[in-house]
Design a protein around this motif. Structure first.
Motif, short mmCIF file in Angstrom:
data_model
loop_
_atom_site.label_atom_id
_atom_site.label_comp_id
_atom_site.label_asym_id
_atom_site.label_seq_id
_atom_site.Cartn_x
_atom_site.Cartn_y
_atom_site.Cartn_z
N ARG A 104 2.63 15.13 -17.99
CA ARG A 104 3.23 15.21 -16.67
C ARG A 104 2.78 16.48 -15.97
NH1 ARG A 104 6.12 17.98 -13.79
NH2 ARG A 104 6.52 19.45 -15.46
N TRP A 105 2.84 17.58 -16.71
CA TRP A 105 2.44 18.88 -16.17
C TRP A 105 0.97 18.89 -15.76
CZ3 TRP A 105 -1.22 22.35 -17.90
CH2 TRP A 105 -1.19 23.61 -17.33
N MET A 106 0.10 18.32 -16.61
CA MET A 106 -1.33 18.28 -16.27
C MET A 106 -1.57 17.44 -15.02
SD MET A 106 -3.65 18.25 -19.74
CE MET A 106 -3.30 16.55 -20.11
N ALA A 107 -0.91 16.30 -14.91
CA ALA A 107 -1.09 15.45 -13.72
C ALA A 107 -0.63 16.19 -12.47
CB ALA A 107 -0.31 14.15 -13.89
N GLU A 108 0.46 16.90 -12.58
CA GLU A 108 0.98 17.68 -11.46
C GLU A 108 -0.04 18.74 -11.04
OE1 GLU A 108 5.25 19.30 -11.27
OE2 GLU A 108 4.05 20.85 -12.26
N ARG A 109 -0.56 19.49 -11.99
CA ARG A 109 -1.53 20.54 -11.67
C ARG A 109 -2.82 19.95 -11.09
NH1 ARG A 109 2.64 22.42 -12.86
NH2 ARG A 109 3.09 24.52 -13.54
N ARG A 110 -3.31 18.90 -11.70
CA ARG A 110 -4.55 18.29 -11.20
C ARG A 110 -4.37 17.77 -9.78
NH1 ARG A 110 -5.75 15.74 -16.91
NH2 ARG A 110 -7.15 17.34 -17.72
N SER A 111 -3.18 17.23 -9.48
CA SER A 111 -2.94 16.72 -8.12
C SER A 111 -2.94 17.85 -7.10
CB SER A 111 -1.61 15.96 -8.06
OG SER A 111 -0.51 16.85 -8.10
N GLU A 112 -2.75 19.07 -7.57
CA GLU A 112 -2.76 20.24 -6.68
C GLU A 112 -4.10 20.98 -6.71
OE1 GLU A 112 0.63 22.52 -7.86
OE2 GLU A 112 2.02 21.01 -7.12
N GLY A 113 -5.10 20.36 -7.35
CA GLY A 113 -6.44 20.93 -7.34
C GLY A 113 -6.77 21.87 -8.48
N TRP A 114 -5.92 21.96 -9.49
CA TRP A 114 -6.21 22.81 -10.64
C TRP A 114 -7.30 22.16 -11.50
CZ3 TRP A 114 -3.66 27.36 -12.56
CH2 TRP A 114 -2.69 27.87 -11.70
N ALA A 115 -8.05 23.00 -12.20
CA ALA A 115 -9.11 22.53 -13.09
C ALA A 115 -9.10 23.38 -14.37
CB ALA A 115 -10.47 22.64 -12.40
N LEU A 116 -9.82 22.89 -15.36
CA LEU A 116 -9.94 23.61 -16.62
C LEU A 116 -10.77 24.87 -16.41
CD1 LEU A 116 -9.43 23.60 -19.70
CD2 LEU A 116 -11.58 22.33 -19.94
N SER A 117 -10.30 25.98 -16.95
CA SER A 117 -11.05 27.24 -16.88
C SER A 117 -12.41 27.04 -17.52
CB SER A 117 -10.32 28.35 -17.63
OG SER A 117 -9.05 28.57 -17.11
N PRO A 118 -13.48 27.49 -16.85
CA PRO A 118 -14.81 27.30 -17.43
C PRO A 118 -14.98 28.00 -18.77
CG PRO A 118 -14.96 28.39 -15.28
CD PRO A 118 -13.52 28.13 -15.56
N ASP A 119 -14.30 29.14 -18.94
CA ASP A 119 -14.40 29.85 -20.22
C ASP A 119 -13.39 29.33 -21.24
OD1 ASP A 119 -11.97 30.88 -19.40
OD2 ASP A 119 -12.67 32.94 -19.26
N GLY A 120 -12.48 28.47 -20.78
CA GLY A 120 -11.48 27.89 -21.67
C GLY A 120 -10.45 28.87 -22.19
N ALA A 121 -10.43 30.09 -21.66
CA ALA A 121 -9.54 31.08 -22.22
C ALA A 121 -8.63 31.76 -21.20
CB ALA A 121 -10.33 32.15 -22.96
N LYS A 122 -9.05 31.86 -19.96
CA LYS A 122 -8.27 32.65 -19.00
C LYS A 122 -7.71 31.77 -17.88
CE LYS A 122 -10.77 36.89 -19.80
NZ LYS A 122 -11.69 37.87 -19.28
N LYS A 123 -6.44 32.06 -17.54
CA LYS A 123 -5.81 31.41 -16.42
C LYS A 123 -6.09 32.24 -15.17
CE LYS A 123 -1.33 29.80 -14.75
NZ LYS A 123 0.09 29.67 -15.06
#
Length: 166
Positions: A104-123
């Motif tokens: 649910r959280w991932m769908a919410e973030r993706r709907s707001e334009g969030w993406a996976l960090s390219p380095d996979g480590a930092k927000k």
């Protein structure tokens, strides 16, 4: 995540949350009915029902008792993490609810334009990048516990019995 556990700006008191984070909290609360129905289905219990007269969700006693057990399981895991001990096996129902919450959280973030960090480590909130936009099974144990806490806290008010207290 750091040595103290996962920390998120959304964990601030309501009065200090910005409008986006308030919306995120409301969305999590709106998902309670889905989680309650999932618990009822998995345990073959009566589902909650909406009472139009009181405008409340009525949770059958057996379902409330199951929620008390989830609250107790979350508390056990809290204690193990605080003591840096292995918690042993985790209730599969709690894991399913945590996975639901993470999805649910991932769908919410993706709907707001969030993406996976390219380095996979930092927000990076400014650029809407998060290392946590991965399947639940790929999260660290501490970040998974954040989803467990979110799922149980959303259901806590529907748990019956004195053991549901924090």
């Amino acid at each position: 995540a750091d040595g103290r556990g996962y920390v998120d700006p959304a964990d601030e008191p309501w009065e200090r949350l910005d409008s986006v984070r308030r919306a995120w909290n409301r969305a999590s609360a709106d998902h309670v009915d889905v989680k309650l129905r999932k618990v009822a289905h998995l345990l073959d219990l009566d589902a909650p029902a909406f009472d139009p007269e009181t405008l409340t969700l009525v949770v059958p006693r057996e379902l409330g008792a199951a929620l008390v057990r989830l609250v107790e399981e979350k508390r056990r895991l809290d204690d193990a993490l605080a003591e840096h001990k292995d918690a042993g096996p985790i209730d599969p129902l709690l894991e399913q609810l945590a996975q639901m919450e993470h999805e649910r959280w991932m769908a919410e973030r993706r709907s707001e334009g969030w993406a996976l960090s390219p380095d996979g480590a930092k927000k990076d909130a400014a650029r809407k990048l998060s290392p946590y936009l991965v399947p639940y099974s790929e999260l660290s144990h501490q970040v998974q516990h954040y989803d467990r806490v979110a799922a149980v806290e959303a259901l806590r008010e529907y748990a019956n019995g004195s053991d549901a207290a924090p």
